[in-house]
Design a protein around this motif. Structure first.
Motif, mmCIF file in Angstrom:
data_model
loop_
_atom_site.group_PDB
_atom_site.id
_atom_site.type_symbol
_atom_site.label_atom_id
_atom_site.label_comp_id
_atom_site.label_asym_id
_atom_site.label_seq_id
_atom_site.Cartn_x
_atom_site.Cartn_y
_atom_site.Cartn_z
ATOM 1 N N PRO A 37 22.512 23.961 17.341
ATOM 2 C CA PRO A 37 22.230 23.718 15.929
ATOM 3 C C PRO A 37 20.907 22.997 15.682
ATOM 4 O O PRO A 37 20.386 23.036 14.562
ATOM 5 N N SER A 38 20.356 22.329 16.690
ATOM 6 C CA SER A 38 19.112 21.570 16.493
ATOM 7 C C SER A 38 17.858 22.334 16.909
ATOM 8 O O SER A 38 16.790 21.733 17.093
ATOM 9 N N LEU A 39 17.962 23.647 17.062
ATOM 10 C CA LEU A 39 16.800 24.454 17.473
ATOM 11 C C LEU A 39 15.707 24.353 16.416
ATOM 12 O O LEU A 39 15.950 24.595 15.230
ATOM 13 N N PRO A 40 14.457 23.989 16.798
ATOM 14 C CA PRO A 40 13.366 23.826 15.825
ATOM 15 C C PRO A 40 13.050 25.142 15.099
ATOM 16 O O PRO A 40 13.334 26.244 15.581
ATOM 17 N N THR A 41 12.433 24.975 13.920
ATOM 18 C CA THR A 41 12.089 26.149 13.097
ATOM 19 C C THR A 41 11.155 27.098 13.844
ATOM 20 O O THR A 41 11.307 28.317 13.784
ATOM 21 N N ALA A 42 10.177 26.558 14.549
ATOM 22 C CA ALA A 42 9.230 27.409 15.289
ATOM 23 C C ALA A 42 9.966 28.235 16.341
ATOM 24 O O ALA A 42 9.680 29.430 16.527
ATOM 25 N N ALA A 43 10.936 27.616 17.026
ATOM 26 C CA ALA A 43 11.694 28.343 18.044
ATOM 27 C C ALA A 43 12.603 29.380 17.405
ATOM 28 O O ALA A 43 12.771 30.498 17.936
ATOM 29 N N LEU A 44 13.199 29.029 16.253
ATOM 30 C CA LEU A 44 14.025 30.011 15.529
ATOM 31 C C LEU A 44 13.187 31.220 15.125
ATOM 32 O O LEU A 44 13.603 32.367 15.297
ATOM 33 N N PHE A 45 11.994 30.950 14.583
ATOM 34 C CA PHE A 45 11.117 32.054 14.150
ATOM 35 C C PHE A 45 10.714 32.918 15.346
ATOM 36 O O PHE A 45 10.699 34.146 15.259
ATOM 37 N N LEU A 46 10.405 32.257 16.478
ATOM 38 C CA LEU A 46 9.997 33.020 17.666
ATOM 39 C C LEU A 46 11.133 33.896 18.163
ATOM 40 O O LEU A 46 10.916 35.055 18.550
ATOM 41 N N SER A 47 12.366 33.367 18.147
ATOM 42 C CA SER A 47 13.497 34.174 18.610
ATOM 43 C C SER A 47 13.709 35.397 17.724
ATOM 44 O O SER A 47 13.937 36.514 18.220
ATOM 45 N N GLN A 48 13.604 35.190 16.423
ATOM 46 C CA GLN A 48 13.781 36.316 15.505
ATOM 47 C C GLN A 48 12.611 37.312 15.595
ATOM 48 O O GLN A 48 12.795 38.522 15.473
ATOM 49 N N PHE A 49 11.437 36.762 15.857
ATOM 50 C CA PHE A 49 10.263 37.641 15.983
ATOM 51 C C PHE A 49 10.402 38.555 17.195
ATOM 52 O O PHE A 49 10.039 39.738 17.142
ATOM 53 N N VAL A 50 10.921 38.022 18.302
ATOM 54 C CA VAL A 50 11.116 38.855 19.501
ATOM 55 C C VAL A 50 12.169 39.928 19.235
ATOM 56 O O VAL A 50 11.989 41.092 19.590
ATOM 57 N N MET A 51 13.291 39.513 18.582
ATOM 58 C CA MET A 51 14.376 40.474 18.323
ATOM 59 C C MET A 51 13.930 41.601 17.394
ATOM 60 O O MET A 51 14.156 42.786 17.666
ATOM 61 N N TRP A 52 13.320 41.196 16.254
ATOM 62 C CA TRP A 52 12.928 42.209 15.279
ATOM 63 C C TRP A 52 11.555 42.810 15.561
ATOM 64 O O TRP A 52 11.302 43.970 15.228
ATOM 65 N N GLY A 53 10.677 42.015 16.172
ATOM 66 C CA GLY A 53 9.356 42.547 16.506
ATOM 67 C C GLY A 53 9.416 43.678 17.501
ATOM 68 O O GLY A 53 8.536 44.545 17.536
ATOM 69 N N ALA A 54 10.484 43.668 18.347
ATOM 70 C CA ALA A 54 10.648 44.780 19.294
ATOM 71 C C ALA A 54 10.744 46.104 18.558
ATOM 72 O O ALA A 54 10.318 47.147 19.070
ATOM 73 N N TRP A 55 11.299 46.055 17.327
ATOM 74 C CA TRP A 55 11.397 47.308 16.556
ATOM 75 C C TRP A 55 10.020 47.821 16.127
ATOM 76 O O TRP A 55 9.854 49.013 15.874
ATOM 77 N N GLY A 56 9.038 46.925 16.048
ATOM 78 C CA GLY A 56 7.674 47.390 15.809
ATOM 79 C C GLY A 56 7.182 48.251 16.951
ATOM 80 O O GLY A 56 6.552 49.291 16.753
ATOM 81 N N LEU A 57 7.496 47.807 18.197
ATOM 82 C CA LEU A 57 7.148 48.614 19.376
ATOM 83 C C LEU A 57 7.911 49.920 19.369
ATOM 84 O O LEU A 57 7.332 50.992 19.620
ATOM 85 N N TRP A 58 9.237 49.858 19.086
ATOM 86 C CA TRP A 58 10.026 51.094 19.058
ATOM 87 C C TRP A 58 9.517 52.052 17.966
ATOM 88 O O TRP A 58 9.534 53.268 18.153
ATOM 89 N N THR A 59 9.069 51.482 16.844
ATOM 90 C CA THR A 59 8.527 52.331 15.769
ATOM 91 C C THR A 59 7.324 53.122 16.266
ATOM 92 O O THR A 59 7.199 54.325 16.014
ATOM 93 N N ALA A 60 6.421 52.436 16.981
ATOM 94 C CA ALA A 60 5.238 53.126 17.521
ATOM 95 C C ALA A 60 5.638 54.212 18.509
ATOM 96 O O ALA A 60 5.065 55.316 18.524
ATOM 97 N N VAL A 61 6.651 53.911 19.367
ATOM 98 C CA VAL A 61 7.114 54.903 20.344
ATOM 99 C C VAL A 61 7.733 56.102 19.635
ATOM 100 O O VAL A 61 7.464 57.270 19.982
ATOM 101 N N ILE A 62 8.562 55.840 18.618
ATOM 102 C CA ILE A 62 9.216 56.941 17.882
ATOM 103 C C ILE A 62 8.183 57.807 17.200
ATOM 104 O O ILE A 62 8.267 59.050 17.199
ATOM 105 N N TRP A 63 7.180 57.185 16.581
ATOM 106 C CA TRP A 63 6.124 57.965 15.918
ATOM 107 C C TRP A 63 5.322 58.791 16.931
ATOM 108 O O TRP A 63 4.932 59.923 16.649
#
Length: 375
Positions: A37-63
């Motif tokens: 529960p005490s995970l810093p905001t920067a770490a939370l953002f980084l975790s979400q960026f890795v999870m959802w940012g991977a879809w940016g890579l998949w988008t490029a591959v799909i295209w």
């Protein structure tokens, strides 16, 4: 898809994945993780960026795959199989990206390979598959939009080409010298051959009416194009009198569609740079033939040839515009050659894809686009 506009759209869509990243970060702020529960905001953002940012890579591959294996007529089954395999691979990898990232940031408990896969399919498999399908559909929509825009531009250009061809044909018939000579011949005939004078007036009126009512069809039946050319030459026969003889196609004429006003500039070129430049009598010959899947139109004259008149080399405005129309209608499948004839004079050869006359009210495939072939 191509062009700077398309790539700007694609870049913007890749940036779209920042939105769920931000929303996910806010969500963990509102409801903190039970495990960390005490995970810093920067770490939370980084975790979400890795999870959802991977879809940016998949988008490029799909295209990338979609550009090379598109959903098009005759290729849909192959494209479906390729995209199905790609979907399975991306969903599988994304499950582990999501799980390993969650564990790395203390948002989930570590599990074995089999448990991670099974729980991932149950929890996120359907969502990941829907995201994959949405990316594919978005790419198809952009491609269809680009093709629709390209077809609109092509249709507009061909409409402009046809309007210019009609105007040039009418201007040729209203050329002061041509019209003066025709009227002068009529005046001369009134005294000695009133019937012929009357017939010539009718021919001139018919020619002008035929030009004006040609309509907006890009292609017309070959018989109609030959009839239009015949009316034009009927007037020129009076102008040249016994200096001109015309030889028309013999035998069975192919029942095919041709570009409207295609023969007019070829015949006019033969008269202007061939017959008009020789002192004696000359002949213009028009022939049609089918060679496998192509229709071949030939216009030859007995003039001095290209070596004696460089202006008849095929670089005139009328022939340049005809070449532009042919390129837009048929792409590289149509060829126009203007060359010295085997026995003298000049030969203009127009080679077109053979389109049966019964297709005149349907769409014909030309190059990469479909163009209306209305009469």
């Amino acid at each position: 898809m191509s062009g700077m506009r398309t790539w700007r759209v694609r870049t913007a869509l890749l940036g779209f994945w920042l939105l769920p990243t931000i929303i996910g970060t806010i969500g963990f702020h509102l409801v903190p993780s039970r495990l960390n529960p005490s995970l810093p905001t920067a770490a939370l953002f980084l975790s979400q960026f890795v999870m959802w940012g991977a879809w940016g890579l998949w988008t490029a591959v799909i295209w990338y795959v979609g550009d090379r294996v598109p959903f098009r007529a005759g290729e849909r089954l192959r494209a479906f199989v390729v995209h199905l395999l790609l979907a399975a691979l991306i969903v599988f990898v994304q499950i582990f990206v999501y799980a390993k990232t969650s564990v790395a940031f203390g948002l989930d408990e570590p599990r074995g390979f089999e448990s991670t896969l099974v729980i991932g399919i149950r929890s996120n498999g359907d969502v990941f598959l829907v995201i994959f399908c949405a990316i594919v559909v978005a790419q198809m929509a952009m491609r269809w939009y680009d093709e629709w825009q390209a077809e609109r531009v092509l249709a507009a250009r061909m409409g402009e080409d046809l309007a210019q061809a009609q105007l040039r044909a009418l201007q040729a018939q209203l050329n002061p010298h041509f019209l003066f000579n025709a009227l002068n011949s009529i005046v001369t005939l009134i005294g000695r051959d009133p019937a012929m004078a009357q017939q010539l007036v009718v021919r001139l009126a018919d020619l002008l009416r035929a030009t004006l009512r040609a309509g907006d069809g890009q292609v017309i039946p070959l018989a109609q194009e030959l009839e239009f050319t015949r009316r034009y030459l009927d007037i020129e026969l009076v102008r040249f009198a016994d200096r001109l003889r015309v030889e028309w196609p013999s035998g069975v004429m192919p029942a095919a569609m041709v570009p409207a006003f295609a023969l007019q500039p070829l015949v006019e070129n033969a008269l202007l740079h061939g017959i008009a430049r020789q002192t004696g009598a000359g002949m213009v010959s028009i022939s049609t033939s089918r060679e496998e899947n192509h229709l071949v139109l030939r216009v030859t004259d007995t003039g001095p040839g290209l070596s004696a008149d460089t202006t008849s080399s095929g670089a005139g405005t009328g022939l340049l515009n005809l070449r532009a129309r042919l390129s837009r209608l048929y792409g590289e499948d149509a060829v126009l050659r203007v060359q010295d004839g085997a026995t003298g004079g000049v030969e203009a050869v127009l080679r077109l894809p053979f389109v049966p006359e019964e297709m005149g009210t349907h769409r014909i495939t030309v190059g990469a686009s479909d163009v209306p072939a209305t009469r």
